[in-house]
Design an enzyme around this catalytic site. Structure first.
Site, PDB file in Angstrom:
ATOM      1  N   SER A 166      11.913   0.224   2.041  1.00  0.00           N
ATOM      2  CA  SER A 166      11.563   0.952   0.825  1.00  0.00           C
ATOM      3  C   SER A 166      10.056   1.187   0.866  1.00  0.00           C
ATOM      4  O   SER A 166       9.345   0.545   1.632  1.00  0.00           O
ATOM      5  CB  SER A 166      11.975   0.168  -0.419  1.00  0.00           C
TER       6      SER A 166
ATOM      7  N   GLU B   7       6.408   2.174  -1.505  1.00  0.00           N
ATOM      8  CA  GLU B   7       5.797   2.265  -2.838  1.00  0.00           C
ATOM      9  C   GLU B   7       4.672   3.293  -2.864  1.00  0.00           C
ATOM     10  O   GLU B   7       3.860   3.367  -1.948  1.00  0.00           O
ATOM     11  CB  GLU B   7       5.240   0.889  -3.227  1.00  0.00           C
TER      12      GLU B   7
ATOM     13  N   ASP C  29      -0.570  -5.744 -15.987  1.00  0.00           N
ATOM     14  CA  ASP C  29      -1.932  -6.159 -16.345  1.00  0.00           C
ATOM     15  C   ASP C  29      -2.263  -5.668 -17.739  1.00  0.00           C
ATOM     16  O   ASP C  29      -1.884  -4.563 -18.123  1.00  0.00           O
ATOM     17  CB  ASP C  29      -2.950  -5.542 -15.374  1.00  0.00           C
TER      18      ASP C  29
ATOM     19  N   PHE D 144      -8.484  -5.316  -2.215  1.00  0.00           N
ATOM     20  CA  PHE D 144      -7.231  -5.713  -2.880  1.00  0.00           C
ATOM     21  C   PHE D 144      -6.943  -7.194  -2.610  1.00  0.00           C
ATOM     22  O   PHE D 144      -6.546  -7.933  -3.504  1.00  0.00           O
ATOM     23  CB  PHE D 144      -6.037  -4.895  -2.341  1.00  0.00           C
TER      24      PHE D 144
ATOM     25  N   HIS E 134       9.339  -3.697   2.510  1.00  0.00           N
ATOM     26  CA  HIS E 134       8.822  -2.782   1.480  1.00  0.00           C
ATOM     27  C   HIS E 134       7.387  -2.422   1.862  1.00  0.00           C
ATOM     28  O   HIS E 134       6.539  -3.300   1.991  1.00  0.00           O
ATOM     29  CB  HIS E 134       8.849  -3.502   0.123  1.00  0.00           C
TER      30      HIS E 134
END
Length: 279
Positions: free
Chosen positions: A10, A12, A103, A210, A260
């Site tokens: 998958s 994102e 968040d 990140f 993913h």
């Protein structure tokens, strides 16, 4: 465990900010169709700040004939608001969600009617039954806000107990962290598939940023080598592909239920990694 050919993958995306970005993403979706992804997920900004853009992106993906899974975060949301969003997605024929706490938007201290993702999942199951496939987030190196791993594992088990079908992990570069996390939650009675999240090195500085924000370890030897390449984009790309491909190979050998990819709205690296994995 599937072979690389049959292993579900998958991808994102984040909702583009401009019409040009939206058009570009439509092309990226078509390019990534080559790896036959099970679905494409689309993120959701803090406090629902990208709600309309998330919906538009999901609609584009669904219109192109692919399964789309919008992120749904509950922070700052009401039951009524969540029910309304679900009704909108239902009307689009969407049946898969990534349910998150999300968040808080900066400067906000109000959590809304849901404090945790487990409460959001419970609400969806109580009001809509088993209509949705619900994915949740997992943190192999522990949630950045949780200093105590035991509590973090319990939060994860609570989300699954509330009705999650599967989990996607935060990205990581240490396969042992993933396997250890899976062992720990299996010991708590969690049986759902836990799919590793993989971040190709689109841009080393951005990925490092990140990682630092979310408490993710980039192995020292990788960081030193990346920093040593300075502005040599070709070497950074080649080395990054090797590191991430080997990580995926190790995970597949260990029996992961899928992979993913965090594609950052690009297709090149994900396609190349999948090609190396025999997809």
């Amino acid at each position: 465990m599937g072979t690389p050919h049959t292993l579900p993958v998958s991808v994102e995306f984040f909702p583009p900010n401009t019409p040009v970005g939206s058009e570009k993403l439509k092309t990226v979706v078509q390019e990534l169709a080559a790896i036959r992804p099970e679905y494409f997920s689309v993120t959701y900004g803090a406090g629902g700040s990208t709600r309309e853009k998330t919906l538009a992106t999901v609609r584009d993906i669904a219109t192109a004939g692919f399964e789309a899974a919008p992120h749904l975060s509950c922070v700052g949301s009401t039951r009524e608001g969540i029910a309304e969003i679900l009704a909108t997605y239902r009307a689009q024929g969407i049946r898969r969600l990534v349910a998150l706490r999300g968040d808080l938007p900066s400067g906000t201290a109000v959590a809304g009617e849901f404090r945790y993702a487990s409460e959001l999942i419970r609400f969806i199951r109580e009001t809509q039954g088993a209509d949705w496939i619900i994915e949740v987030a997992a943190y192999p190196e522990y949630h950045p806000e949780q200093r105590y791993s035991r509590r973090d594992l319990q939060h994860f088990a609570d989300k699954v107990k509330a009705g999650a079908n599967a989990a996607i992990t935060q990205f990581f570069f240490n396969p042992d962290a993933y396997f250890h996390f899976v062992d720990e939650v299996r010991a708590l009675g969690v049986t759902v598939p836990i799919v590793p999240g993989i971040m190709p090195f689109h841009n080393y500085a951005r990925v490092a940023q990140f990682a630092q924000r979310d408490g993710i370890e980039i192995p020292r030897w990788v960081a030193l080598k990346m920093e040593g390449y300075m502005d040599d984009a070709a070497s950074i790309r080649a080395f990054g592909l090797d590191v991430v491909s080997k990580l995926c190979e190790r995970l597949i050998a260990g029996g992961v239920p899928g992979i993913h990819f965090y594609a950052l709205n690009q297709s090149g690296l994900t396609l190349e990694i999948c090609k190396r994995l025999g997809r």
